[in-house]
Design an enzyme around this catalytic site. Structure first.
Site, short mmCIF file in Angstrom:
data_model
loop_
_atom_site.label_atom_id
_atom_site.label_comp_id
_atom_site.label_asym_id
_atom_site.label_seq_id
_atom_site.Cartn_x
_atom_site.Cartn_y
_atom_site.Cartn_z
N ASP A 87 -33.13 -27.26 -31.08
CA ASP A 87 -32.79 -26.09 -31.89
C ASP A 87 -31.75 -26.42 -32.98
O ASP A 87 -31.01 -27.39 -32.84
CB ASP A 87 -32.22 -25.02 -30.93
CG ASP A 87 -32.38 -23.62 -31.48
OD1 ASP A 87 -32.75 -23.47 -32.66
OD2 ASP A 87 -32.12 -22.67 -30.72
N ASP A 165 -40.51 -22.95 -27.84
CA ASP A 165 -39.66 -22.14 -26.95
C ASP A 165 -40.16 -20.69 -26.88
O ASP A 165 -41.17 -20.33 -27.51
CB ASP A 165 -38.21 -22.24 -27.45
CG ASP A 165 -37.20 -22.24 -26.32
OD1 ASP A 165 -37.53 -21.77 -25.22
OD2 ASP A 165 -36.06 -22.70 -26.54
N GLU A 198 -41.96 -22.17 -21.88
CA GLU A 198 -41.87 -20.73 -21.57
C GLU A 198 -41.19 -20.50 -20.23
O GLU A 198 -41.28 -19.42 -19.66
CB GLU A 198 -43.20 -20.00 -21.78
CG GLU A 198 -44.37 -20.34 -20.88
CD GLU A 198 -44.33 -19.66 -19.53
OE1 GLU A 198 -43.68 -20.23 -18.64
OE2 GLU A 198 -44.98 -18.61 -19.35
N ARG A 216 -42.80 -26.31 -19.26
CA ARG A 216 -41.59 -26.09 -18.47
C ARG A 216 -41.93 -25.16 -17.31
O ARG A 216 -42.58 -24.14 -17.50
CB ARG A 216 -40.50 -25.49 -19.35
CG ARG A 216 -39.72 -26.52 -20.17
CD ARG A 216 -38.53 -27.06 -19.40
NE ARG A 216 -37.59 -26.00 -19.17
CZ ARG A 216 -36.67 -25.62 -20.05
NH1 ARG A 216 -36.53 -26.26 -21.21
NH2 ARG A 216 -35.85 -24.63 -19.78
N ASP A 220 -33.32 -23.19 -17.82
CA ASP A 220 -32.60 -24.38 -18.28
C ASP A 220 -31.80 -25.07 -17.17
O ASP A 220 -31.11 -24.42 -16.37
CB ASP A 220 -31.61 -24.01 -19.40
CG ASP A 220 -32.34 -23.65 -20.68
OD1 ASP A 220 -33.58 -23.49 -20.64
OD2 ASP A 220 -31.67 -23.52 -21.71
C1 GLA Z 1 -33.87 -22.63 -24.57
C2 GLA Z 1 -34.58 -23.87 -24.01
C3 GLA Z 1 -33.62 -25.04 -24.07
C4 GLA Z 1 -33.15 -25.29 -25.50
C5 GLA Z 1 -32.51 -24.03 -26.03
C6 GLA Z 1 -32.20 -24.13 -27.53
O1 GLA Z 1 -32.82 -22.22 -23.74
O2 GLA Z 1 -35.03 -23.63 -22.72
O3 GLA Z 1 -34.24 -26.22 -23.54
O4 GLA Z 1 -34.23 -25.69 -26.27
O5 GLA Z 1 -33.36 -22.89 -25.87
O6 GLA Z 1 -31.63 -22.96 -28.03
#
Ligand code: GLA
Length: 401
Positions: A87, A165, A198, A216, A220
């Site tokens: 990001d 994302d 996602e 995913r 996170d």
């Molecule tokens: C989400 C994704 C992360 C990262 C952040 C960036 O939380 O799951 O892996 O890419 O966005 O803002």
């Protein structure tokens, strides 16, 4: 030109066709069915991503220096090929034609120049956007409604990998939003590895193989033992859905970021490897400790991850916080990982009957962290002593009579 087969020969031709179709190796047939049209991800992707260490604090200089370090340290030679920008790389507004604009203050030379540089080093460049109106940082536009245009831009820039994302998604189902980008990437005419992010919301393992090359399965990761272990467990549930061309993704590596002990990072790397997870380094590769290098450079463990059979291991036994993970490898071998998740030292055994080996078969065990082959041939099982929060990882080769 017309091709006619006389009626008398027809049964023979049919029999020949049946024989030929069965002669095609089963693995080759399975492989083809599983691959997306982009033909990427035959083994889990390996590389680096900016998010876990740098978050939004990124610029073209550090991406270049990271590419340099990937080569000079030898990581690239081990297979870590993707340099993935996460990001925060674009301006918040598109230009007058609706195109994405690289952030002028941090990426003044643009992404195409960066891709050219990364390619000149024999590496590949990945980028990030979002199947919503903004990316998760809220600082740049998402691709919802701009899929064709953005995919074309990425292809023109020479992008090789897209992480997609799930923020600001307007409440639209992922199964409606993500395939639009799959088609856009296909139309863009450049093979781009498609990583669905996602977060496991709509069980992407069940549909992701038709849409992307990885998905995913979790929210996170944090740089802690508990977070890392819980991602591995959540991801394991979907083991049967991983295959060449499409992989479960429990999130990127935290090895080298400082929140875990060396032994805990060894467990982390071993789990990701045996789970056929993407091996995307998340630390600053320009400045790695010897311990970090010892882990990320372990070729024997990487080889388990990249094994051509492409079968994800499972947690086959759990006794309290003692666990046995195992999965098949090519050549009748088995990858085995024994973990002590207790707060004190303990011993734990793996039984052949739990991991798909005939109980009476003698087995040669290669210890992948000690880099030595054990002298004993094991029959029925193998037991190890483990410190708290540590593991042993083996490749087992049955001695066939
Ligand atoms: C989400 C994704 C992360 C990262 C952040 C960036 O939380 O799951 O892996 O890419 O966005 O803002």
């Amino acid at each position: 030109m017309e091709f006619r087969v006389s009626k008398a020969l027809l049964p023979i031709v049919c029999i020949l066709l049946v024989i030929l179709s069965h002669a095609l190796p089963i693995s080759a047939a399975r492989h083809r069915r599983n691959m997306l049209a982009n033909d990427l991800g035959a083994t889990p992707p390996m590389g680096w991503n900016s998010w876990n260490h740098f978050f939004c604090d990124i610029d073209e200089e550090m991406v270049r220096a990271t590419a340099d370090a990937m080569v000079s340290t030898g990581l690239a030679n081990l297979g870590y090929k993707y340099i993935n920008i996460d990001d925060c790389w674009a301006e918040k507004e598109r230009d007058a034609k609706g195109n994405l604009v690289p952030k002028k203050s941090t990426f003044p030379s643009g992404i195409k120049a960066l891709a050219d540089y990364v390619h000149s080093k024999g590496l590949k460049l990945g980028i990030y956007t979002d199947a919503g109106t903004y990316t998760c940082s809220g600082t740049m536009p998402g691709a919802l409604g701009y899929e064709e245009q953005d995919a074309k831009t990425f292809a023109e820039w020479g992008i090789d990998y897209l992480k997609y994302d799930n923020c600001y998604n307007q409440g639209i189902n992922p199964t409606d939003r993500y395939p639009v980008m799959t088609r856009a990437l296909r139309n863009a005419g450049r093979p781009i590895f498609f990583s669905l992010c996602e977060w496991g919301d709509m069980h992407p393992a069940l549909w992701g193989y038709q849409v992307g090359n990885s998905w995913r399965t979790t929210s996170d990761i944090q740089d802690t033992w508990d977070s890392m272990m819980s991602k591995a467990f959540e991801n394991e549930v979907y083991a049967d859905y991983a295959r060449p061309g499409g992989w479960n993704d429990p999130d990127m590596l935290e090895v080298g970021n400082g929140g875990m002990t060396k032994n805990e990072y060894i467990v982390h790397f071993s789990l990701w490897a045996i789970s056929k997870a993407p091996l995307l380094i998340g630390c600053d590769v320009r400045d790695m400790s010897n311990d970090t290098k010892e882990i990320l450079f372990n070729k024997e463990v990487i080889d388990v991850n990249q094994d051509k059979l492409g079968v994800q291991a499972k947690r086959v036994r759990q006794e309290g916080d003692l666990q046995v993970w195992a999965g098949p490898l090519s050549g009748y071998r088995v990858a085995l990982l024994i973990i002590n998740g207790l707060n004190s030292a303990s011993s734990m055994g793996a039984k052949w009957e739990d991991i798909g080996l005939p109980p009476n078969t003698p087995v040669i065990a290669r210890d992948l962290w000690e880099h030595k082959t054990l002298e004993t041939q094991y029959v029925g099982g193998l037991s190890v002593d483990l410190e708290s929060h540590s593991c042993k990882m083996f490749v087992l080769t049955p001695v066939l009579s």
